[in-house]
Design an enzyme around this catalytic site. Sequence first.
Site, short mmCIF file in Angstrom:
data_model
loop_
_atom_site.label_atom_id
_atom_site.label_comp_id
_atom_site.label_asym_id
_atom_site.label_seq_id
_atom_site.Cartn_x
_atom_site.Cartn_y
_atom_site.Cartn_z
N ARG A 23 -54.98 -28.50 -5.14
CA ARG A 23 -54.22 -27.38 -4.56
C ARG A 23 -52.79 -27.35 -5.10
O ARG A 23 -52.22 -28.36 -5.50
CB ARG A 23 -54.22 -27.41 -3.04
CG ARG A 23 -53.56 -28.62 -2.43
CD ARG A 23 -52.16 -28.41 -1.98
NE ARG A 23 -51.54 -29.67 -1.63
CZ ARG A 23 -50.89 -30.44 -2.52
NH1 ARG A 23 -50.76 -30.07 -3.76
NH2 ARG A 23 -50.36 -31.58 -2.14
N GLU A 26 -43.56 -27.00 2.61
CA GLU A 26 -43.75 -28.42 2.24
C GLU A 26 -43.43 -29.34 3.40
O GLU A 26 -42.44 -29.14 4.10
CB GLU A 26 -42.86 -28.73 1.03
CG GLU A 26 -43.53 -29.57 -0.01
CD GLU A 26 -44.81 -28.94 -0.57
OE1 GLU A 26 -45.90 -29.26 -0.07
OE2 GLU A 26 -44.70 -28.13 -1.50
N HIS A 27 -44.30 -30.31 3.59
CA HIS A 27 -44.16 -31.30 4.67
C HIS A 27 -44.18 -30.64 6.04
O HIS A 27 -43.47 -31.04 6.95
CB HIS A 27 -42.89 -32.14 4.48
CG HIS A 27 -43.00 -33.05 3.28
ND1 HIS A 27 -43.56 -34.30 3.34
CD2 HIS A 27 -42.67 -32.86 1.97
CE1 HIS A 27 -43.55 -34.86 2.13
NE2 HIS A 27 -43.03 -34.00 1.28
N ASP A 50 -47.44 -29.52 7.33
CA ASP A 50 -48.77 -29.64 7.96
C ASP A 50 -48.81 -30.73 9.02
O ASP A 50 -49.30 -30.52 10.12
CB ASP A 50 -49.88 -29.81 6.91
CG ASP A 50 -49.66 -30.94 5.91
OD1 ASP A 50 -48.60 -31.62 5.97
OD2 ASP A 50 -50.56 -31.17 5.07
N GLY A 80 -49.18 -34.57 -7.78
CA GLY A 80 -48.92 -33.79 -6.57
C GLY A 80 -49.85 -32.60 -6.42
O GLY A 80 -49.58 -31.71 -5.63
N SER A 112 -52.99 -33.05 -5.67
CA SER A 112 -53.99 -33.50 -4.72
C SER A 112 -55.36 -33.79 -5.33
O SER A 112 -56.39 -33.42 -4.76
CB SER A 112 -54.12 -32.42 -3.64
OG SER A 112 -54.26 -33.03 -2.44
N SER A 113 -55.35 -34.47 -6.47
CA SER A 113 -56.64 -34.85 -7.06
C SER A 113 -57.39 -35.79 -6.11
O SER A 113 -58.61 -35.77 -6.04
CB SER A 113 -56.43 -35.51 -8.42
OG SER A 113 -55.58 -36.63 -8.29
N ASP A 118 -54.24 -30.24 2.19
CA ASP A 118 -54.95 -30.42 0.92
C ASP A 118 -56.44 -30.13 1.06
O ASP A 118 -57.04 -29.44 0.23
CB ASP A 118 -54.75 -31.85 0.41
CG ASP A 118 -53.27 -32.22 0.35
OD1 ASP A 118 -52.44 -31.29 0.39
OD2 ASP A 118 -52.95 -33.41 0.27
N LYS A 177 -49.24 -40.72 -3.54
CA LYS A 177 -48.93 -40.91 -2.13
C LYS A 177 -49.58 -42.17 -1.56
O LYS A 177 -49.15 -42.68 -0.54
CB LYS A 177 -49.20 -39.66 -1.30
CG LYS A 177 -50.59 -39.24 -1.16
CD LYS A 177 -50.70 -38.04 -0.24
CE LYS A 177 -52.17 -37.79 0.00
NZ LYS A 177 -52.81 -36.67 -0.28
#
Length: 470
Positions: free
Chosen positions: A34, A40-41, A43, A139, A141-142, A186, A230
């Site tokens: 995504r 950002e930050h 959720d 970033g 989100s793999s 994500d 992360k």
Amino acid sequence: MPINSRTLHHKVIEEFKRIYTDAPDIGLVRAPGRVNIIGEHLDYNGLHVFPIAAERNIAIAFSPAGGPEVCLSNIDPAFGERQFTTSGDIEHYAAGDWGNYAKASVQALWGWAKEHQSEALPLKGFKGIAGGNIPKGSGLSSSSAMVVAVALVMVKVNALNISPIDLADLLAHGERYVGTEGGGMDHAASILSKAAGALKIDFNPLRAKPVPMLDDAVFVVANSLVRAEKAGSARLAFNTRVVECRLGVQVLKALARERYPQVESAVVLGDVMRSVPEWRSLLNIIPEGPLSLEQISEISGVSVKALADSCLKLRDGSMLDESVRAFDVKKRVCHVLTEAERVELAAKAALDGDLVKLGELMNQSHTSCAEDYGVSCPELDVLVETLRRHGALGARLTGAGFGGCTVALVQRNTCNAVIDAVWADYYQGYALRAGLDAAAGRDDIIFGCRPSAGAQILDVSEVASLRTGV
Ligand code: GLA
């Protein structure tokens, strides 16, 4: 050149057939990464976000196993084979091991099946070959795409009757198995996205509304070349932000409870925002600068021990590293609440087709992420500024930050020119001088992208016939 998604599908199927020559019922799933446009930050603070699914995926070719064994490898030999047994209590691999994402997914679905479809237990495993074209550690989100892809395999193999929205919710919690405190953006973006639109996602309960995006809007994703994973190097900084927001809830309750008694039940910053219509006035009275736990205890009236128990404990049961002693509550709260407002305005701008406004909001979001939330780095700031200078309507870091990618809004007819100019300026200039590694190849480092459809279980025969032209 990165492999495009169609080639990726062929590759995982071919590799699967080469290794498992006699496997029956071959299946194929794909799950996109995504790109968060804005929000950002938010959720994990129970506030809305506005991402798109990228046109980059994790794909897995698979076949059901006779028993509960999972055996998963990757067309990229850098990811070694991982084998484990499905259960509700799966032992972890070492921290940072990619196999933990597969385990997170399987364990979460086991828990779901126990409650909703117990006749499916013990869950069957699978043999699978994965592959991906989402740049890792960037970033996008793999890792969550891997969690989602494994989940789709398990859903198919075990005929689990779970809705997409429940699956997204389940996996958001399930991924905490790897020890990060991420929210649900994500997985929701990867599973629920629709082609040609961004997704306005609300949490608690999870809801997702597609918002059409003008054809003229293209999102240029550009990697700063600073790796930030992360579950790895960025983990402590990420978890510290989560803790600072929880402490922020305690501080705001103390400041607001007299006028707004309903704030007492707030658990996350989103609850505070919803129960205090004049939240902006609160921002002015939060004490400035980093605060110690003792100071926060004094302001909030909550004992240090109770604060530690309710705010410093991470969801995997461990405590935040004790090297972190100062919490910048005011700045973090300021980012979160103003960013939530920007998301609302951005969704409206997208609906109105006002790309200039959307770009401005993205720029403001970057400033807030950098100055108040402290999740940018010099490379991201230079890249964002370079994108704007070469014609982007707006640019910001995307994802957790601390490195990884930026997203820029550009008009379709300027996309190639912006990419060329940024390539020459940032990658062949700044990054080269800074010794950043651009070995991945240009199309994996900077590329244009339109909103794509969410994760799917694909028909293998269709993929095969496309190849042979049947
Ligand atoms: C990471 C997390 C997400 C979200 C973003 C920041 O990607 O996995 O849930 O918190 O950071 O917006």
